[in-house]
Design an enzyme around this catalytic site. Structure first.
Site, PDB file in Angstrom:
ATOM      1  N   ASN A 148       0.692  -0.393   5.881  1.00  0.00           N
ATOM      2  CA  ASN A 148       1.114  -1.206   4.748  1.00  0.00           C
ATOM      3  C   ASN A 148       1.729  -2.470   5.328  1.00  0.00           C
ATOM      4  O   ASN A 148       2.645  -2.383   6.144  1.00  0.00           O
ATOM      5  CB  ASN A 148       2.160  -0.433   3.924  1.00  0.00           C
ATOM      6  CG  ASN A 148       2.851  -1.312   2.895  1.00  0.00           C
ATOM      7  OD1 ASN A 148       2.276  -2.271   2.393  1.00  0.00           O
ATOM      8  ND2 ASN A 148       4.096  -0.998   2.599  1.00  0.00           N
ATOM      9  N   GLY A 149       1.235  -3.629   4.936  1.00  0.00           N
ATOM     10  CA  GLY A 149       1.786  -4.884   5.450  1.00  0.00           C
ATOM     11  C   GLY A 149       0.672  -5.830   5.855  1.00  0.00           C
ATOM     12  O   GLY A 149      -0.477  -5.685   5.419  1.00  0.00           O
ATOM     13  N   LYS A 202       5.761  -9.091 -19.788  1.00  0.00           N
ATOM     14  CA  LYS A 202       5.302  -7.719 -20.073  1.00  0.00           C
ATOM     15  C   LYS A 202       3.917  -7.743 -20.682  1.00  0.00           C
ATOM     16  O   LYS A 202       3.031  -6.994 -20.279  1.00  0.00           O
ATOM     17  CB  LYS A 202       6.231  -7.011 -21.057  1.00  0.00           C
ATOM     18  CG  LYS A 202       7.504  -6.402 -20.605  1.00  0.00           C
ATOM     19  CD  LYS A 202       7.430  -5.244 -19.672  1.00  0.00           C
ATOM     20  CE  LYS A 202       7.297  -5.719 -18.264  1.00  0.00           C
ATOM     21  NZ  LYS A 202       8.488  -6.000 -17.533  1.00  0.00           N
ATOM     22  N   GLU A 256       1.110  -8.821 -18.115  1.00  0.00           N
ATOM     23  CA  GLU A 256       0.740  -7.885 -17.052  1.00  0.00           C
ATOM     24  C   GLU A 256       0.089  -6.614 -17.580  1.00  0.00           C
ATOM     25  O   GLU A 256      -0.742  -6.029 -16.901  1.00  0.00           O
ATOM     26  CB  GLU A 256       1.918  -7.568 -16.135  1.00  0.00           C
ATOM     27  CG  GLU A 256       3.018  -6.738 -16.718  1.00  0.00           C
ATOM     28  CD  GLU A 256       4.082  -6.369 -15.666  1.00  0.00           C
ATOM     29  OE1 GLU A 256       5.218  -6.136 -16.069  1.00  0.00           O
ATOM     30  OE2 GLU A 256       3.784  -6.298 -14.463  1.00  0.00           O
ATOM     31  N   GLU A 258      10.707 -12.490 -20.625  1.00  0.00           N
ATOM     32  CA  GLU A 258      10.400 -11.104 -20.255  1.00  0.00           C
ATOM     33  C   GLU A 258       9.317 -10.524 -21.182  1.00  0.00           C
ATOM     34  O   GLU A 258       8.409  -9.818 -20.731  1.00  0.00           O
ATOM     35  CB  GLU A 258      11.691 -10.270 -20.300  1.00  0.00           C
ATOM     36  CG  GLU A 258      11.538  -8.778 -20.053  1.00  0.00           C
ATOM     37  CD  GLU A 258      10.922  -8.415 -18.711  1.00  0.00           C
ATOM     38  OE1 GLU A 258      10.751  -9.295 -17.851  1.00  0.00           O
ATOM     39  OE2 GLU A 258      10.558  -7.245 -18.536  1.00  0.00           O
ATOM     40  N   ARG A 305       1.672   1.852  -5.791  1.00  0.00           N
ATOM     41  CA  ARG A 305       1.852   0.803  -4.786  1.00  0.00           C
ATOM     42  C   ARG A 305       0.562   0.033  -4.497  1.00  0.00           C
ATOM     43  O   ARG A 305       0.584  -0.998  -3.823  1.00  0.00           O
ATOM     44  CB  ARG A 305       2.363   1.417  -3.471  1.00  0.00           C
ATOM     45  CG  ARG A 305       3.682   2.123  -3.615  1.00  0.00           C
ATOM     46  CD  ARG A 305       4.123   2.670  -2.291  1.00  0.00           C
ATOM     47  NE  ARG A 305       4.412   1.611  -1.361  1.00  0.00           N
ATOM     48  CZ  ARG A 305       5.587   1.018  -1.229  1.00  0.00           C
ATOM     49  NH1 ARG A 305       6.591   1.399  -1.975  1.00  0.00           N
ATOM     50  NH2 ARG A 305       5.772   0.074  -0.348  1.00  0.00           N
ATOM     51  N   HIS A 319       8.258 -29.924 -27.207  1.00  0.00           N
ATOM     52  CA  HIS A 319       7.960 -30.783 -26.056  1.00  0.00           C
ATOM     53  C   HIS A 319       6.582 -30.486 -25.466  1.00  0.00           C
ATOM     54  O   HIS A 319       6.334 -30.813 -24.314  1.00  0.00           O
ATOM     55  CB  HIS A 319       9.053 -30.633 -24.996  1.00  0.00           C
ATOM     56  CG  HIS A 319      10.404 -31.043 -25.503  1.00  0.00           C
ATOM     57  ND1 HIS A 319      10.703 -32.351 -25.831  1.00  0.00           N
ATOM     58  CD2 HIS A 319      11.509 -30.315 -25.810  1.00  0.00           C
ATOM     59  CE1 HIS A 319      11.955 -32.407 -26.277  1.00  0.00           C
ATOM     60  NE2 HIS A 319      12.453 -31.188 -26.281  1.00  0.00           N
ATOM     61  N   CYS A 378       0.864  -1.172   0.000  1.00  0.00           N
ATOM     62  CA  CYS A 378       0.000   0.000   0.000  1.00  0.00           C
ATOM     63  C   CYS A 378       0.901   1.221   0.000  1.00  0.00           C
ATOM     64  O   CYS A 378       2.085   1.119   0.261  1.00  0.00           O
ATOM     65  CB  CYS A 378      -0.872   0.011   1.239  1.00  0.00           C
ATOM     66  SG  CYS A 378      -1.860  -1.489   1.404  1.00  0.00           S
ATOM     67  N   LYS A 418       3.394  -2.090  -7.854  1.00  0.00           N
ATOM     68  CA  LYS A 418       4.797  -1.940  -8.244  1.00  0.00           C
ATOM     69  C   LYS A 418       5.736  -2.622  -7.253  1.00  0.00           C
ATOM     70  O   LYS A 418       6.690  -3.264  -7.637  1.00  0.00           O
ATOM     71  CB  LYS A 418       5.109  -0.446  -8.319  1.00  0.00           C
ATOM     72  CG  LYS A 418       6.521  -0.116  -8.727  1.00  0.00           C
ATOM     73  CD  LYS A 418       6.695  -0.298 -10.200  1.00  0.00           C
ATOM     74  CE  LYS A 418       8.097   0.001 -10.677  1.00  0.00           C
ATOM     75  NZ  LYS A 418       8.359  -0.705 -11.945  1.00  0.00           N
ATOM     76  N   TRP A 477      -3.799  -1.795  -1.506  1.00  0.00           N
ATOM     77  CA  TRP A 477      -3.775  -3.017  -2.325  1.00  0.00           C
ATOM     78  C   TRP A 477      -4.247  -4.109  -1.376  1.00  0.00           C
ATOM     79  O   TRP A 477      -3.544  -4.486  -0.447  1.00  0.00           O
ATOM     80  CB  TRP A 477      -2.365  -3.277  -2.836  1.00  0.00           C
ATOM     81  CG  TRP A 477      -2.286  -4.413  -3.809  1.00  0.00           C
ATOM     82  CD1 TRP A 477      -2.540  -4.369  -5.146  1.00  0.00           C
ATOM     83  CD2 TRP A 477      -1.923  -5.766  -3.527  1.00  0.00           C
ATOM     84  NE1 TRP A 477      -2.356  -5.614  -5.707  1.00  0.00           N
ATOM     85  CE2 TRP A 477      -1.978  -6.483  -4.735  1.00  0.00           C
ATOM     86  CE3 TRP A 477      -1.561  -6.455  -2.361  1.00  0.00           C
ATOM     87  CZ2 TRP A 477      -1.695  -7.840  -4.824  1.00  0.00           C
ATOM     88  CZ3 TRP A 477      -1.270  -7.807  -2.451  1.00  0.00           C
ATOM     89  CH2 TRP A 477      -1.331  -8.484  -3.674  1.00  0.00           C
TER      90      TRP A 477
HETATM   91  C1  AGP Z   1       7.692  -6.410 -13.771  1.00  0.00           C
HETATM   92  O1  AGP Z   1       7.144  -5.803 -14.885  1.00  0.00           O
HETATM   93  C2  AGP Z   1       6.775  -6.716 -12.702  1.00  0.00           C
HETATM   94  N1  AGP Z   1       5.941  -5.634 -12.347  1.00  0.00           N
HETATM   95  C3  AGP Z   1       7.333  -7.548 -11.555  1.00  0.00           C
HETATM   96  O2  AGP Z   1       7.570  -8.807 -12.092  1.00  0.00           O
HETATM   97  C4  AGP Z   1       8.614  -7.074 -10.826  1.00  0.00           C
HETATM   98  O3  AGP Z   1       9.706  -7.169 -11.672  1.00  0.00           O
HETATM   99  C5  AGP Z   1       8.795  -7.954  -9.568  1.00  0.00           C
HETATM  100  O4  AGP Z   1       7.707  -7.767  -8.704  1.00  0.00           O
HETATM  101  C6  AGP Z   1      10.090  -7.671  -8.846  1.00  0.00           C
HETATM  102  O5  AGP Z   1      10.161  -6.353  -8.386  1.00  0.00           O
HETATM  103  P1  AGP Z   1      11.523  -5.730  -7.894  1.00  0.00           P
HETATM  104  O6  AGP Z   1      12.448  -5.689  -9.041  1.00  0.00           O
HETATM  105  O7  AGP Z   1      11.153  -4.373  -7.377  1.00  0.00           O
HETATM  106  O8  AGP Z   1      12.051  -6.618  -6.805  1.00  0.00           O
END
Ligand code: AGP
Length: 588
Positions: free
Chosen positions: A100-101, A469, A472, A465, A27, A488, A2, A583, A74
């Protein structure tokens, strides 16, 4: 996961809080709320929805008072409802808390509080804190002492800020395993989960440590440990500037951050040579070497491992951070764990670091957020120097990680001076020119249910990757894998018109990847080639400039990032704030 912002000032704070709230919205964006003290009364406005919606509904910015706090949620415990939004007030509404937590022992605490007559208005774990502080404040009559007494009863992770109706001059806070930062301004003091929240007002910061409790007034900061003893800590200056956190003329942060990469791949390479050498020495001498990270950072870790194996002849295990505790057989004194993280706050990564330390290993990290928990808890740190990344999708931090990981590997190999960075920057700028072509692909494939990304060797993590991308940001099902794995199982899913992105730089693996592209085409796939060399097997071809092989993933990532971004926009998603994500993932 959060966002927290609190401020005690000489002037009304609602506008300042709203501005800060928008900057920490990355966040968490399920719900938002604000509390201020004005005319001896604690007022709370909150609800489920994005910050702009809650502002539209409740006009948080019109709240009076020079002490207040705000929160973006969140959800973890309790659904996304108005009642579960923060701040949470105590029974008599004299104390309010944002958090937050996760409070792991909230069920027994709530039971005990109910038995004492407390009435609960939400389903959250957080609300217990407000009730406990209310009781302790009645007993002790002091904001700092009552906050200290309350957090001693909590198990789990927390960063909290607390307001007391009859003490409009103070705000308290506490942290354990979740970030909480004090901002020291002129006539105003802040508490926030990210420097970005108050960067427009001050760049002087104090990063709180675990088990510390703080009391702020408009011009003072008092920190104590759990034993109640005073902790002395001077503010540090942070390098980030307000201009770094504006969208400029871009429609979204994500697009701005993608376009910053010609510059950030160069700034990432500006490293203190001594620190770099120390990092490389540790890697070189490690009895056993682990690389750990989550999500995109994990993909950068896979790339690092490839060169460590192939060129430096060093063995390294790359383990997803959330799984490291299951892979500790070779972890011990003399081991080195390299942790990669943009935020430096990811709970899985921090848990892996804890595990590493428990086994006597040293931790070296590659982090973007200076002063983050990971940066502070590591034995050595290299920063990404790519500026704040606001978009939830990691873009410029990924390419910066690849640059820094390459610097480390080069230093391990005894190659001291990075070269080819100017060319890399130009190549990234060139790669960005594919945007029009990518938009054309989006028009053609926006309604496809599945996408596949394949590559071989060093580029395999780039395929993973690309899929991450796209998932998400667009919510399209996507898979990324080594091209050799297709036969496979995954080939069974390929049908007429299935888009498959083949990342295929010229070099030793080029021909094998082309064969895989042929196999895909033969089964009806629309093959999209990303390469420095065209081939007739590709139905669509996106050219990326030829660069040194170690930098190829950087230029290849550009069209993949643009594809995910434009797909998101075309499907009417919000690319900066994809659903269900945040994030900084500070819960396990
Ligand atoms: C990446 O696009 C994602 N939002 C997510 O996978 C991110 O890379 C992951 O949560 C790790 O975050 P960090 O690099 O802040 O540790």
């Amino acid at each position: 996961m959060c966002g927290i912002i609190g401020c005690v000032a000489e002037e009304p704070v609602a506008g300042i809080l709203l501005e800060g709230l928008r900057r920490v919205e990355y966040r968490g964006y399920d719900s938002a709320g604000m509390a201020t003290i004005s005319g001896g009364r604690l007022g709370v406005k909150k609800g489920a929805g994005r910050v702009s919606e809650i502002e539209g509904r409740h006009r948080m910015s019109s709240m009076l008072g020079s002490t207040g706090m705000a929160h973006t949620r969140w959800a973890t415990h309790g659904g996304v409802t108005d009642a579960n939004a923060h701040p949470h007030a105590s029974c008599r509404e004299t104390v309010a808390v944002i958090h937050n937590g996760i409070i792991e022992n909230y069920i027994p605490l709530r039971k005990a509080l109910r038995a004492k007559g407390h009435r609960f208005k939400s389903e959250t774990d957080t609300e217990v804190i407000a009730h406990i502080v209310e009781d302790e404040y009645k007993r002790l009559g002091d904001p700092l002492k009552s906050t200290l007494a309350a957090v001693k009863k909590l198990k789990g992770q927390y960063a909290i800020a607390v307001l007391f109706q009859d003490r409009p001059d103070v705000m308290t806070g506490a942290r354990k395993d979740a970030p909480l930062i004090v901002g020291v301004g002129k006539g105003m003091t802040f508490l926030a989960s990210d420097v970005l929240a108050f960067i427009g007002y001050t760049d002087r910061t104090i990063f709180l440590d675990n088990y510390e409790v703080v009391e702020i007034t408009k011009d003072s900061v008092r920190i104590v440990g759990l034993d109640g003893k005073k902790v002395k800590r001077e503010p540090n200056q942070v390098a980030w500037e307000l201009s770094d956190v504006s969208k400029s003329d871009y429609a979204h942060y994500t697009l701005k951050e993608i376009n910053e990469q010609p510059r950030t791949v160069v700034s990432a390479a500006v490293q203190d040579q001594e620190k770099l050498e120390e990092f490389a020495q540790a890697v070189r001498k490690a009895k056993s070497l682990y690389i750990t990270a989550s999500g995109t950072s994990y993909h950068a870790g896979l790339l690092m491992k490839f060169r460590l194996n192939k060129e430096a002849k060093l063995r390294a295990d790359v383990v997803v951070a959330g799984e490291l505790k299951e892979h500790t057989e070779f972890l011990g004194k003399g081991s080195v764990v390299v942790a990669l993280s943009q935020s430096g706050e990811t709970a899985d990564v921090m848990e892996a670091v804890k595990e590493a330390k428990k086994h006597g290993a040293k931790v070296y990290s590659i982090v973007n957020a200076a002063g983050s928990t990971l940066a502070r808890e590591s034995d050595g740190v290299l920063l990404l120097n790519c500026g704040p990344e606001v978009g939830v999708a990691a873009t410029k931090s990924f390419t910066a990680q690849v640059v820094v990981a390459n610097l480390v590997v080069d230093a391990v190999l005894g190659r001291k001076h990075p070269n080819g960075l100017a060319e890399l920057s130009d190549a990234v700028a060139q790669a960005l020119k594919c945007e029009g072509q990518v938009q054309e692909l989006v028009r053609q494939y926006r309604d496809r249910p599945d996408f596949y990304f394949v590559a071989r060797g060093y580029e395999s993590p780039v395929a993973m990757e690309g899929a991450l991308k796209l998932k998400e940001l667009s919510y399209i099902h996507a898979e990324g894998m080594p091209a050799s794995e297709l036969k496979h199982g995954t080939l069974a899913l390929i049908e007429k018109g299935t888009p498959v992105v083949v990342i295929n730089p010229s070099g030793p693996i080029h021909a094998e990847s082309l064969s895989n592209a042929e196999e895909l085409k033969a089964r009806g796939a629309d093959v999209i080639g990303i390469s420095d060399e065209n081939d007739e097997v590709y139905r669509h071809y996106i050219h990326v400039p030829r660069v040194q092989p170690k930098f190829a993933p950087i230029v290849e990532a550009i069209p993949l990032q643009l594809l995910a971004y434009h797909m998101s926009v075309a499907r009417r998603n919000d690319p900066d704030y994809p659903r269900n994500l945040a994030k900084s993932v500070t819960v396990k």
